[in-house]
Design a protein around this motif. Structure first.
Motif, PDB file in Angstrom:
ATOM      1  N   ASP A  74       5.998  -8.608 -10.482  1.00 45.30           N
ATOM      2  CA  ASP A  74       6.694  -9.563 -11.360  1.00 45.30           C
ATOM      3  C   ASP A  74       5.870 -10.985 -11.356  1.00 45.30           C
ATOM      4  OD1 ASP A  74       8.887  -7.942 -11.488  1.00 45.30           O
ATOM      5  OD2 ASP A  74       9.853  -8.822  -9.944  1.00 45.30           O
ATOM      6  N   GLY A  75       4.402 -10.660 -11.704  1.00 51.54           N
ATOM      7  CA  GLY A  75       3.592 -11.642 -12.103  1.00 51.54           C
ATOM      8  C   GLY A  75       3.059 -12.384 -10.770  1.00 51.54           C
ATOM      9  N   GLU A  76       3.391 -12.045  -9.717  1.00 50.68           N
ATOM     10  CA  GLU A  76       3.080 -12.751  -8.585  1.00 50.68           C
ATOM     11  C   GLU A  76       1.973 -11.822  -7.612  1.00 50.68           C
ATOM     12  OE1 GLU A  76       4.702 -14.320  -4.201  1.00 50.68           O
ATOM     13  OE2 GLU A  76       6.114 -13.857  -5.931  1.00 50.68           O
ATOM     14  N   PRO A  77       0.697 -12.425  -7.541  1.00 50.35           N
ATOM     15  CA  PRO A  77      -0.281 -11.636  -6.845  1.00 50.35           C
ATOM     16  C   PRO A  77      -0.093 -11.781  -5.395  1.00 50.35           C
ATOM     17  CG  PRO A  77      -1.391 -13.901  -7.524  1.00 50.35           C
ATOM     18  CD  PRO A  77       0.213 -13.753  -7.855  1.00 50.35           C
ATOM     19  N   ASN A  78      -1.016 -11.030  -4.625  1.00 46.95           N
ATOM     20  CA  ASN A  78      -1.063 -11.079  -3.075  1.00 46.95           C
ATOM     21  C   ASN A  78       0.111 -10.675  -2.546  1.00 46.95           C
ATOM     22  OD1 ASN A  78      -3.747 -11.512  -3.667  1.00 46.95           O
ATOM     23  ND2 ASN A  78      -3.530 -13.779  -3.139  1.00 46.95           N
ATOM     24  N   VAL A  79       1.240  -9.850  -3.332  1.00 47.71           N
ATOM     25  CA  VAL A  79       2.459  -9.422  -2.458  1.00 47.71           C
ATOM     26  C   VAL A  79       2.234  -8.058  -1.462  1.00 47.71           C
ATOM     27  CG1 VAL A  79       4.650  -8.501  -2.935  1.00 47.71           C
ATOM     28  CG2 VAL A  79       3.791 -10.246  -4.249  1.00 47.71           C
ATOM     29  N   LYS A  80       2.341  -8.264  -0.558  1.00 47.48           N
ATOM     30  CA  LYS A  80       2.324  -6.923   0.491  1.00 47.48           C
ATOM     31  C   LYS A  80       3.235  -6.063   0.297  1.00 47.48           C
ATOM     32  CE  LYS A  80       0.149  -9.858   4.437  1.00 47.48           C
ATOM     33  NZ  LYS A  80       0.373 -10.195   5.777  1.00 47.48           N
ATOM     34  N   VAL A  81       2.941  -5.036  -0.373  1.00 47.76           N
ATOM     35  CA  VAL A  81       3.935  -4.192  -0.795  1.00 47.76           C
ATOM     36  C   VAL A  81       4.539  -3.066   0.125  1.00 47.76           C
ATOM     37  CG1 VAL A  81       3.444  -4.190  -3.321  1.00 47.76           C
ATOM     38  CG2 VAL A  81       2.524  -2.362  -1.718  1.00 47.76           C
ATOM     39  N   CYS A  82       3.837  -3.193   1.100  1.00 44.49           N
ATOM     40  CA  CYS A  82       4.235  -2.359   2.486  1.00 44.49           C
ATOM     41  C   CYS A  82       5.675  -2.776   3.012  1.00 44.49           C
ATOM     42  CB  CYS A  82       2.977  -1.910   3.488  1.00 44.49           C
ATOM     43  SG  CYS A  82       2.662  -3.321   4.490  1.00 44.49           S
ATOM     44  N   VAL A  83       5.778  -4.171   2.825  1.00 46.87           N
ATOM     45  CA  VAL A  83       6.901  -4.670   3.630  1.00 46.87           C
ATOM     46  C   VAL A  83       7.928  -5.211   2.432  1.00 46.87           C
ATOM     47  CG1 VAL A  83       6.041  -5.212   5.916  1.00 46.87           C
ATOM     48  CG2 VAL A  83       5.475  -6.894   4.073  1.00 46.87           C
ATOM     49  N   GLU A  84       7.460  -5.330   1.301  1.00 47.58           N
ATOM     50  CA  GLU A  84       8.356  -5.850   0.134  1.00 47.58           C
ATOM     51  C   GLU A  84       9.270  -4.795  -0.487  1.00 47.58           C
ATOM     52  OE1 GLU A  84       7.989  -9.043  -0.542  1.00 47.58           O
ATOM     53  OE2 GLU A  84       9.454  -9.312  -2.193  1.00 47.58           O
ATOM     54  N   LEU A  85      10.693  -5.215  -0.385  1.00 51.64           N
ATOM     55  CA  LEU A  85      11.474  -3.791  -0.753  1.00 51.64           C
ATOM     56  C   LEU A  85      11.278  -3.764  -2.308  1.00 51.64           C
ATOM     57  CD1 LEU A  85      14.710  -4.683   1.375  1.00 51.64           C
ATOM     58  CD2 LEU A  85      12.653  -2.986   1.700  1.00 51.64           C
ATOM     59  N   ALA A  86      11.543  -2.623  -2.738  1.00 49.86           N
ATOM     60  CA  ALA A  86      11.481  -2.186  -4.268  1.00 49.86           C
ATOM     61  C   ALA A  86      13.131  -2.780  -4.730  1.00 49.86           C
ATOM     62  CB  ALA A  86      11.479  -0.836  -4.288  1.00 49.86           C
ATOM     63  N   ARG A  87      12.932  -3.097  -5.997  1.00 54.24           N
ATOM     64  CA  ARG A  87      14.118  -3.702  -6.706  1.00 54.24           C
ATOM     65  C   ARG A  87      14.351  -3.256  -8.086  1.00 54.24           C
ATOM     66  NH1 ARG A  87      12.482  -8.455  -4.437  1.00 54.24           N
ATOM     67  NH2 ARG A  87      11.853  -9.345  -6.352  1.00 54.24           N
ATOM     68  N   ASP A  88      15.306  -3.034  -8.603  1.00 59.08           N
ATOM     69  CA  ASP A  88      15.839  -2.507  -9.810  1.00 59.08           C
ATOM     70  C   ASP A  88      14.886  -3.207 -10.998  1.00 59.08           C
ATOM     71  OD1 ASP A  88      16.559  -0.106 -11.205  1.00 59.08           O
ATOM     72  OD2 ASP A  88      17.970  -1.291 -12.112  1.00 59.08           O
ATOM     73  N   GLY A  89      14.089  -2.803 -11.901  1.00 53.62           N
ATOM     74  CA  GLY A  89      13.299  -3.509 -12.863  1.00 53.62           C
ATOM     75  C   GLY A  89      12.499  -4.353 -12.466  1.00 53.62           C
ATOM     76  N   MET A  90      11.922  -4.130 -11.186  1.00 58.92           N
ATOM     77  CA  MET A  90      10.565  -4.732 -10.719  1.00 58.92           C
ATOM     78  C   MET A  90       9.397  -4.173 -11.656  1.00 58.92           C
ATOM     79  SD  MET A  90       9.824  -4.792  -6.820  1.00 58.92           S
ATOM     80  CE  MET A  90      10.203  -6.247  -5.826  1.00 58.92           C
ATOM     81  N   VAL A  91       8.404  -5.251 -11.764  1.00 60.67           N
ATOM     82  CA  VAL A  91       7.353  -4.796 -12.472  1.00 60.67           C
ATOM     83  C   VAL A  91       6.115  -5.092 -11.546  1.00 60.67           C
ATOM     84  CG1 VAL A  91       5.681  -5.432 -14.542  1.00 60.67           C
ATOM     85  CG2 VAL A  91       8.097  -5.712 -14.767  1.00 60.67           C
ATOM     86  N   VAL A  92       5.518  -3.735 -11.281  1.00 62.12           N
ATOM     87  CA  VAL A  92       4.504  -3.761 -10.244  1.00 62.12           C
ATOM     88  C   VAL A  92       3.265  -3.271 -10.964  1.00 62.12           C
ATOM     89  CG1 VAL A  92       3.795  -2.686  -7.989  1.00 62.12           C
ATOM     90  CG2 VAL A  92       6.396  -3.081  -8.359  1.00 62.12           C
ATOM     91  N   ARG A  93       2.220  -4.239 -10.461  1.00 69.60           N
ATOM     92  CA  ARG A  93       0.685  -3.779 -11.050  1.00 69.60           C
ATOM     93  C   ARG A  93      -0.374  -3.624 -10.222  1.00 69.60           C
ATOM     94  NH1 ARG A  93       1.690  -3.977 -16.736  1.00 69.60           N
ATOM     95  NH2 ARG A  93      -0.377  -3.189 -16.844  1.00 69.60           N
ATOM     96  N   THR A  94      -1.390  -2.674 -10.448  1.00 70.60           N
ATOM     97  CA  THR A  94      -2.383  -2.598  -9.491  1.00 70.60           C
ATOM     98  C   THR A  94      -3.320  -4.023  -9.516  1.00 70.60           C
ATOM     99  OG1 THR A  94      -2.711  -0.439 -10.139  1.00 70.60           O
ATOM    100  CG2 THR A  94      -4.588  -1.554  -9.289  1.00 70.60           C
ATOM    101  N   GLN A  95      -3.384  -4.577  -8.354  1.00 68.05           N
ATOM    102  CA  GLN A  95      -4.267  -5.917  -8.315  1.00 68.05           C
ATOM    103  C   GLN A  95      -5.823  -5.705  -8.299  1.00 68.05           C
ATOM    104  OE1 GLN A  95      -2.615  -8.872  -5.733  1.00 68.05           O
ATOM    105  NE2 GLN A  95      -4.711  -9.751  -5.226  1.00 68.05           N
ATOM    106  N   GLU A  96      -6.274  -6.384  -9.155  1.00 71.49           N
ATOM    107  CA  GLU A  96      -7.697  -6.164  -9.385  1.00 71.49           C
ATOM    108  C   GLU A  96      -8.296  -7.487  -8.705  1.00 71.49           C
ATOM    109  OE1 GLU A  96      -9.108  -3.676 -10.453  1.00 71.49           O
ATOM    110  OE2 GLU A  96      -7.344  -2.582 -11.337  1.00 71.49           O
ATOM    111  N   THR A  97      -9.081  -7.219  -7.637  1.00 71.49           N
ATOM    112  CA  THR A  97      -9.886  -8.195  -6.924  1.00 71.49           C
ATOM    113  C   THR A  97      -8.744  -9.456  -6.158  1.00 71.49           C
ATOM    114  OG1 THR A  97     -10.489  -9.705  -8.616  1.00 71.49           O
ATOM    115  CG2 THR A  97     -11.885  -7.941  -7.994  1.00 71.49           C
ATOM    116  N   ARG A  98      -9.133 -10.607  -6.737  1.00 69.77           N
ATOM    117  CA  ARG A  98      -8.323 -11.669  -5.877  1.00 69.77           C
ATOM    118  C   ARG A  98      -6.853 -11.742  -6.429  1.00 69.77           C
ATOM    119  NH1 ARG A  98     -11.652 -15.196  -2.745  1.00 69.77           N
ATOM    120  NH2 ARG A  98     -13.814 -14.459  -2.998  1.00 69.77           N
ATOM    121  N   GLY A  99      -6.817 -11.384  -7.775  1.00 70.75           N
ATOM    122  CA  GLY A  99      -5.560 -11.944  -8.472  1.00 70.75           C
ATOM    123  C   GLY A  99      -5.396 -13.297  -8.832  1.00 70.75           C
TER     124      GLY A  99
END
Lengths: 102, 358
Positions: A74-99
Motif C-alpha cells: 500500500d505504498g509503504e516500503p520495507n514491509v516485512k511480508v513474512c509477518v505482515e498479514l494479508a488483507r483484502d484489497g491490499m496492493v503489494v509490489r516487488t521492492q526495487e533496492t531500498r524503496g
C-alpha cells in the motif's frame, strides 16, 4: 501450493475467510490470518524484492528477523511480508533496492 | 506510561513460563509478543517432545503452546499482547514498545528478556537466491500456514532441526533429496535420523554445498564432499535439481535489548553467539533484568520452558513476593535442566553456560 492432506495437521478446517490482493497488478487469492509471504508462496511466487545489485531476494527466516522479505505494501516500503498479514484489497509490489517514501 | 511489576519480552515457550511465578503470586505482568500469535516457535512444532512429564514430553509443540497460554489466562494480573514489539531499553528504566501500531512507554519494576533466536546462514555462492530458506522458514510455511514450500529439497545441517524439518517435509509431501552434514557423525538424535533413513532419504556425512544455482530463483544445488579439514574436494561435485535449499546450521540469540540495557555480555559460540552473563538462577548483571530461553543460549524448547520458570522465580524474588518453596522449586529447575543437557551437545552447552557466568 496449499497442503490439503497431512498426517497430523488439518488445514481444511482452520483457514480464515478468503481475501484477494494484488501483487504487481496480478490478483492473488489468500486467506485471513495468513501472511502476505504465505499467500505469495502458495501462488508459487518466491521473488519479493531485488537488492542494490539487482539480485532477486525471497524469504529466509519467515519470522521477522532477517529482513530478506521486504516489499512495498500500500505504498509503504520495507514491509516485512513474512509477518505482515494479508488483507483484502491490499496492493503489494516487488521492492526495487531500498524503496522510497511517496 | 504503563506501570507494571514485570515485563516479559516474548511469548514463546520461555516467556510464557516466565510469567507464571509472578502471575501466580498476584503481581501485574505484561507479556509483549512481536508476532501475530503467541507461542513463539512452538506453534509450528508438530513433533512430540522428549524430556520428562514436567516439560510436556509426548505432547506436540503446538498443543504445549495452548496449555501454557491457558494457564496464564487463569491469572487475572497477567496480560498478553500480540503485535507488540519492544523497541528499546532506556537507562532511566523505561522500556518502549509499539503495540498495535501505537508507541507506548512502559515502566516495569523487573524485566525478563525471552526474545528467542534468529536463524544463521552459511556462506556459498548463491546463498541469497529465492528458494534458499532457513529450515525454520519452511516449517513455518508448512506447519503454520499449510503451504508446501517446494517439491524437491536439499537440507544442509543434520542437527535436530535439520532432521526434524526433513521428516516434516516428507509429511507434507515434499521430496527430500539429501541431508548434508559437515562432520563424520550425525549431530541430532539418532531416532530422528533413523526415521529419515527408513524413508530412504540419503544422509551424507562430510558433505556441503558448493553453490546454489539459478537466475531468478533456485534451480539446482551443487554439493561436494569435504576433506578432513572441511574443505571441498574438487571432482566430487554432484548437481541435484532442487527448488528449495534449507539451511539448518544453528541459531544466534536475539540479544539486542540486553546490549541496550547495559547488561554484561559475552560471546559464547556454544550458546550461539552473544548472550548476557548470568548466574545459575538466570539473573543478569543488572539486578532487575533476567533472561530465559534461546536469548540466554540456544537450546531446545524443553530447556526454554524450564529456564522460563527459573527466571520467573528470580523475578518474583526480586519483586519481594513470598515464594514459600523457592529453594525447592529452584533445585527442581536445575535438576530438570541437568537432565535435559546430556550427551555431547549438552556438555557443550553446560561448558558454554559456565563461561557466561557473572
Amino acid at each position: 501450493m496449499r497442503i490439503s492432506e497431512h498426517p497430523i495437521l488439518d488445514f481444511n478446517q482452520g483457514r480464515g475467510a478468503q481475501i484477494t490482493f494484488t501483487y504487481d497488478g496480478t490478483s492473488i487469492n489468500g486467506f485471513e490470518n495468513e501472511t502476505i509471504a504465505a499467500a505469495l508462496h502458495a501462488a508459487g511466487i518466491f521473488t519479493l524484492s531485488h537488492s542494490e545489485s539487482g539480485r532477486p531476494r525471497g524469504i529466509y527466516c519467515a519470522i521477522g528477523n532477517c529482513s530478506s522479505c521486504m516489499m512495498v505494501v500500500d505504498g509503504e516500503p520495507n514491509v516485512k511480508v513474512c509477518v505482515e498479514l494479508a488483507r483484502d484489497g491490499m496492493v503489494v509490489r516487488t521492492q526495487e533496492t531500498r524503496g522510497t517514501l511517496a | 506510561m504503563i506501570h507494571i511489576d514485570l515485563l516479559v519480552v516474548g511469548a514463546g515457550p520461555a516467556g510464557l513460563c516466565a510469567a507464571q511465578a509472578v502471575g501466580a503470586a498476584g503481581g501485574s505482568v505484561l507479556i509483549l509478543e512481536r508476532g501475530n500469535v503467541p507461542g513463539g516457535q512452538l506453534v509450528k512444532q508438530t513433533h512430540m517432545f522428549f524430556g520428562s512429564e514436567k516439560q510436556y514430553a509426548s505432547y506436540r509443540g503446538f498443543d504445549i503452546a495452548d496449555i501454557l497460554i491457558d494457564k496464564l489466562k487463569a491469572m487475572p494480573g497477567v496480560t498478553l499482547k500480540t503485535n507488540a514489539t519492544v523497541l528499546a531499553a532506556y537507562d532511566n528504566g523505561v522500556w518502549s514498545a509499539e503495540i498495535d501500531g501505537a508507541y507506548v512507554q512502559i515502566y516495569p519494576k523487573a524485566v525478563i528478556v525471552a526474545t528467542g533466536a534468529s536463524e544463521k546462514s552459511t556462506p556459498f555462492p548463491g546463498n541469497d537466491l529465492p528458494g534458499v530458506f532457513g529450515a525454520g522458514a519452511v516449517q513455518t510455511l508448512m506447519n503454520q500456514y499449510g503451504i508446501k514450500p517446494a517439491d524437491r529439497v536439499v537440507m544442509v545441517g543434520w542437527g535436530n532441526i535439520g532432521l526434524i524439518v526433513s521428516y516434516q517435509l516428507l509429511q507434507a509431501g515434499v521430496n527430500v533429496l539429501a541431508v548434508l552434514g559437515r562432520s563424520g557423525k550425525i549431530g541430532g538424535y539418532l531416532v530422528h535420523a533413523s526415521k529419515l533413513r527408513r524413508m530412504g532419504v540419503p544422509i551424507l556425512a562430510q558433505h556441503s554445498v558448493k553453490s546454489a544455482n539459478g537466475t531468478d530463483r533456485l534451480e539446482s544445488v551443487t554439493i561436494w564432499q569435504l576433506d578432513k579439514n572441511a574443505q571441498g574436494i574438487p571432482g566430487t561435485e554432484k548437481v541435484l535439481e532442487a527448488d528449495a535449499l534449507c539451511i539448518s546450521v544453528g541459531l544466534s540469540p536475539l540479544s539486542e535489548l540486553l546490549w541496550q540495557a547495559g547488561c554484561k555480555m559475552a560471546y559464547i559460540p556454544a550458546l550461539g553467539g552473544h548472550v548476557a552473563c548470568r548466574d545459575e538462577f538466570l539473573r543478569t548483571s543488572i539486578p532487575n533484568i533476567f533472561i530465559a530461553g534461546d536469548a540466554a543460549g540456544v537450546e531446545e524448547a524443553s530447556a526454554a520452558m524450564v529456564e522460563g520458570q527459573m527466571a520467573g522465580l528470580s523475578a518474583a524474588e526480586y519483586l519481594g513476593y513470598d515464594i514459600p518453596d523457592l529453594d525447592a522449586q529452584r533445585q527442581d529447575c536445575l535438576a530438570q535442566l541437568n537432565s535435559l543437557r546430556h550427551g555431547a551437545v549438552g556438555e557443550r552447552i553446560v561448558a558454554g553456560i559456565k563461561s557466561a557466568g557473572l
